[in-house]
Design a protein around this motif. Structure first.
Motif, PDB file in Angstrom:
ATOM      1  N   MET A 104       0.935  -1.361   0.070  1.00 53.98           N
ATOM      2  CA  MET A 104      -0.030  -0.001   0.014  1.00 53.98           C
ATOM      3  C   MET A 104       0.866   1.040   0.027  1.00 53.98           C
ATOM      4  O   MET A 104       1.972   1.226   0.614  1.00 53.98           O
ATOM      5  CB  MET A 104      -1.041   0.086   1.276  1.00 53.98           C
ATOM      6  N   LEU A 105       0.521   2.392  -0.732  1.00 52.36           N
ATOM      7  CA  LEU A 105       1.172   3.629  -0.804  1.00 52.36           C
ATOM      8  C   LEU A 105       0.127   4.574  -0.332  1.00 52.36           C
ATOM      9  O   LEU A 105      -0.841   4.659  -0.888  1.00 52.36           O
ATOM     10  CB  LEU A 105       1.425   4.300  -2.097  1.00 52.36           C
ATOM     11  N   LEU A 106       0.627   5.030   0.769  1.00 46.89           N
ATOM     12  CA  LEU A 106      -0.463   5.784   1.591  1.00 46.89           C
ATOM     13  C   LEU A 106      -0.071   7.287   2.007  1.00 46.89           C
ATOM     14  O   LEU A 106       0.780   7.740   2.535  1.00 46.89           O
ATOM     15  CB  LEU A 106      -0.720   4.941   3.065  1.00 46.89           C
ATOM     16  N   ASP A 107      -0.986   8.117   1.534  1.00 48.68           N
ATOM     17  CA  ASP A 107      -0.723   9.663   1.814  1.00 48.68           C
ATOM     18  C   ASP A 107      -1.317   9.806   3.001  1.00 48.68           C
ATOM     19  O   ASP A 107      -2.526   9.181   3.546  1.00 48.68           O
ATOM     20  CB  ASP A 107      -1.713  10.417   0.582  1.00 48.68           C
ATOM     21  N   LEU A 108      -0.845  10.762   3.850  1.00 49.35           N
ATOM     22  CA  LEU A 108      -1.275  11.104   5.007  1.00 49.35           C
ATOM     23  C   LEU A 108      -2.416  12.077   5.221  1.00 49.35           C
ATOM     24  O   LEU A 108      -3.455  11.737   6.024  1.00 49.35           O
ATOM     25  CB  LEU A 108      -0.286  11.815   6.140  1.00 49.35           C
ATOM     26  N   ASN A 109      -2.378  12.910   4.281  1.00 46.94           N
ATOM     27  CA  ASN A 109      -3.558  14.098   4.346  1.00 46.94           C
ATOM     28  C   ASN A 109      -4.676  13.786   3.342  1.00 46.94           C
ATOM     29  O   ASN A 109      -4.733  14.016   2.161  1.00 46.94           O
ATOM     30  CB  ASN A 109      -2.991  15.271   3.783  1.00 46.94           C
ATOM     31  N   LEU A 110      -5.793  13.226   3.903  1.00 48.83           N
ATOM     32  CA  LEU A 110      -6.989  12.598   3.308  1.00 48.83           C
ATOM     33  C   LEU A 110      -8.116  13.646   3.893  1.00 48.83           C
ATOM     34  O   LEU A 110      -8.050  14.099   5.011  1.00 48.83           O
ATOM     35  CB  LEU A 110      -7.252  11.111   3.628  1.00 48.83           C
ATOM     36  N   VAL A 127       4.564   5.230   3.320  1.00 48.31           N
ATOM     37  CA  VAL A 127       3.933   6.460   3.486  1.00 48.31           C
ATOM     38  C   VAL A 127       4.388   7.575   2.446  1.00 48.31           C
ATOM     39  O   VAL A 127       5.372   7.920   2.442  1.00 48.31           O
ATOM     40  CB  VAL A 127       3.960   6.820   4.871  1.00 48.31           C
ATOM     41  N   LEU A 128       3.492   8.424   2.010  1.00 50.09           N
ATOM     42  CA  LEU A 128       3.989   9.430   1.169  1.00 50.09           C
ATOM     43  C   LEU A 128       3.486  10.718   1.895  1.00 50.09           C
ATOM     44  O   LEU A 128       2.309  11.002   2.197  1.00 50.09           O
ATOM     45  CB  LEU A 128       3.236   9.527  -0.182  1.00 50.09           C
ATOM     46  N   THR A 129       4.528  11.759   2.113  1.00 50.80           N
ATOM     47  CA  THR A 129       4.331  12.715   3.303  1.00 50.80           C
ATOM     48  C   THR A 129       4.772  13.875   2.912  1.00 50.80           C
ATOM     49  O   THR A 129       5.982  13.755   2.316  1.00 50.80           O
ATOM     50  CB  THR A 129       4.429  12.279   4.688  1.00 50.80           C
ATOM     51  N   ALA A 130       4.544  15.035   3.244  1.00 51.33           N
ATOM     52  CA  ALA A 130       5.242  16.356   3.139  1.00 51.33           C
ATOM     53  C   ALA A 130       5.976  16.695   4.432  1.00 51.33           C
ATOM     54  O   ALA A 130       6.957  17.523   4.377  1.00 51.33           O
ATOM     55  CB  ALA A 130       4.274  17.517   2.637  1.00 51.33           C
ATOM     56  N   ARG A 131       5.499  15.861   5.356  1.00 55.83           N
ATOM     57  CA  ARG A 131       6.428  16.159   6.533  1.00 55.83           C
ATOM     58  C   ARG A 131       7.928  15.546   6.740  1.00 55.83           C
ATOM     59  O   ARG A 131       7.788  14.605   5.906  1.00 55.83           O
ATOM     60  CB  ARG A 131       5.600  15.426   7.804  1.00 55.83           C
ATOM     61  N   ASP A 132       8.749  16.200   7.235  1.00 56.62           N
ATOM     62  CA  ASP A 132      10.010  15.862   6.985  1.00 56.62           C
ATOM     63  C   ASP A 132      10.780  16.011   8.311  1.00 56.62           C
ATOM     64  O   ASP A 132      12.132  16.010   8.307  1.00 56.62           O
ATOM     65  CB  ASP A 132      10.923  16.515   5.966  1.00 56.62           C
ATOM     66  N   GLU A 133      10.033  16.013   9.408  1.00 53.46           N
ATOM     67  CA  GLU A 133      10.476  16.235  10.731  1.00 53.46           C
ATOM     68  C   GLU A 133      11.162  14.980  11.106  1.00 53.46           C
ATOM     69  O   GLU A 133      10.368  13.859  11.033  1.00 53.46           O
ATOM     70  CB  GLU A 133       9.841  16.810  11.724  1.00 53.46           C
ATOM     71  N   ILE A 134      12.104  14.658  11.912  1.00 56.27           N
ATOM     72  CA  ILE A 134      12.526  13.343  12.466  1.00 56.27           C
ATOM     73  C   ILE A 134      11.640  12.866  13.342  1.00 56.27           C
ATOM     74  O   ILE A 134      11.209  11.455  13.375  1.00 56.27           O
ATOM     75  CB  ILE A 134      14.106  13.549  13.178  1.00 56.27           C
ATOM     76  N   LYS A 135      10.790  13.818  14.198  1.00 56.68           N
ATOM     77  CA  LYS A 135       9.895  13.132  15.166  1.00 56.68           C
ATOM     78  C   LYS A 135       8.497  12.490  14.159  1.00 56.68           C
ATOM     79  O   LYS A 135       8.092  11.398  14.670  1.00 56.68           O
ATOM     80  CB  LYS A 135       9.291  14.128  16.090  1.00 56.68           C
ATOM     81  N   ASP A 136       8.335  13.143  13.196  1.00 52.95           N
ATOM     82  CA  ASP A 136       7.144  12.444  12.366  1.00 52.95           C
ATOM     83  C   ASP A 136       7.589  11.292  11.522  1.00 52.95           C
ATOM     84  O   ASP A 136       6.788  10.293  11.756  1.00 52.95           O
ATOM     85  CB  ASP A 136       7.020  13.769  11.222  1.00 52.95           C
ATOM     86  N   ARG A 137       9.028  11.269  11.295  1.00 54.87           N
ATOM     87  CA  ARG A 137       9.482  10.070  10.572  1.00 54.87           C
ATOM     88  C   ARG A 137       9.227   8.854  11.727  1.00 54.87           C
ATOM     89  O   ARG A 137       8.749   7.684  11.543  1.00 54.87           O
ATOM     90  CB  ARG A 137      10.694  10.150  10.403  1.00 54.87           C
TER      91      ARG A 137
END
Length: 223
Positions: free
Chosen positions: A48-54, A77-87
């Motif tokens: 599954m390729l999953l966008d976070l913002n739905l 996960v496909l995301t615009a977030r790039d913070e280490i805590k988000d990863r």
């Protein structure tokens, strides 16, 4: 293999679907969390390729619910977030990999191949069974080092067989692996593909045996 793309941006979702579809995989596109959950309830996916913002829920919720059901489906996960805590949060929720947008399609294909390999217990881009070798990147098949010509769906069907050795696969299960939700092939199409594969594999030491009333089993010829 069957892949689910969850992306609310129709243009991006269709672009990803077309790119992955060219690899020959069965592919479905969901634009909302509700659509994704419905598809996941009806179908087991290989990736599954999953966008976070739905629009109706977050991708985190879908991922969390998926893992609560003890599903082992690999998730990128496909995301615009790039913070280490988000990863860290995504990996702790059960994501297998992530990519930040905008995605590079070549890298996305490579990551898909890597996760599909891992889920099949493969470390390389090649799968071997008997004297048959599949190159998943080049989409080629060799028998005794001689390349044989297979059409894309025949290649993917052989990949499914080799990834499920020792298991009897019904026509319905094979259709689910290589076709999309919006495609409604007759089960007889699998008979045609299997007949073509058998002909192509005549010089190999493997064959596809029909198990009457149940489906097909890939096995090696007995010495």
């Amino acid at each position: 293999m069957r892949i689910l793309v969850v992306e609310d941006d129709r243009i991006l979702g269709e672009a990803i679907s077309q790119r992955i579809g060219r690899m020959g995989h069965g592919l479905d596109l969901a634009q909302t969390g509700a659509e994704a959950n419905q598809m996941l309830a009806l179908q087991e996916y290989d990736l599954m390729l999953l966008d976070l913002n739905l629009p109706d829920m977050t991708g985190n919720q879908i991922l969390q619910n998926l893992r609560k059901k003890h599903s082992s489906t690999p998730v990128i996960v496909l995301t615009a977030r790039d913070e280490i805590k988000d990863r860290i949060e995504l990996l702790d929720l059960g994501a297998d990999d992530y990519m930040t947008k905008p995605v590079d399609f070549g890298e996305l294909e490579a990551r898909c191949r890597a996760l599909l390999r891992r889920s099949q217990g493969q470390a390389q881009n090649t799968i071997e069974y008997g004297n048959v070798c599949l190159d998943l990147q080049a989409c080629t098949v060799t028998v005794k080092d001689n390349t044989i010509a297979l059409k894309q769906r025949e290649f993917r069907l052989l990949e499914v067989f080799i990834s499920h050795t020792g298991r009897v696969l019904s026509k319905e299960a094979l259709i689910e692996h290589i076709y999309n939700f919006n495609e409604n092939p007759n089960a007889s199409v699998i008979e045609i593909y299997v007949a073509r594969l058998r002909k192509s594999l005549q010089g190999s030491d493997i064959h596809i045996r029909t198990i009457r009333g149940l489906g097909y089993l890939l096995e090696k010829h007995h010495a």
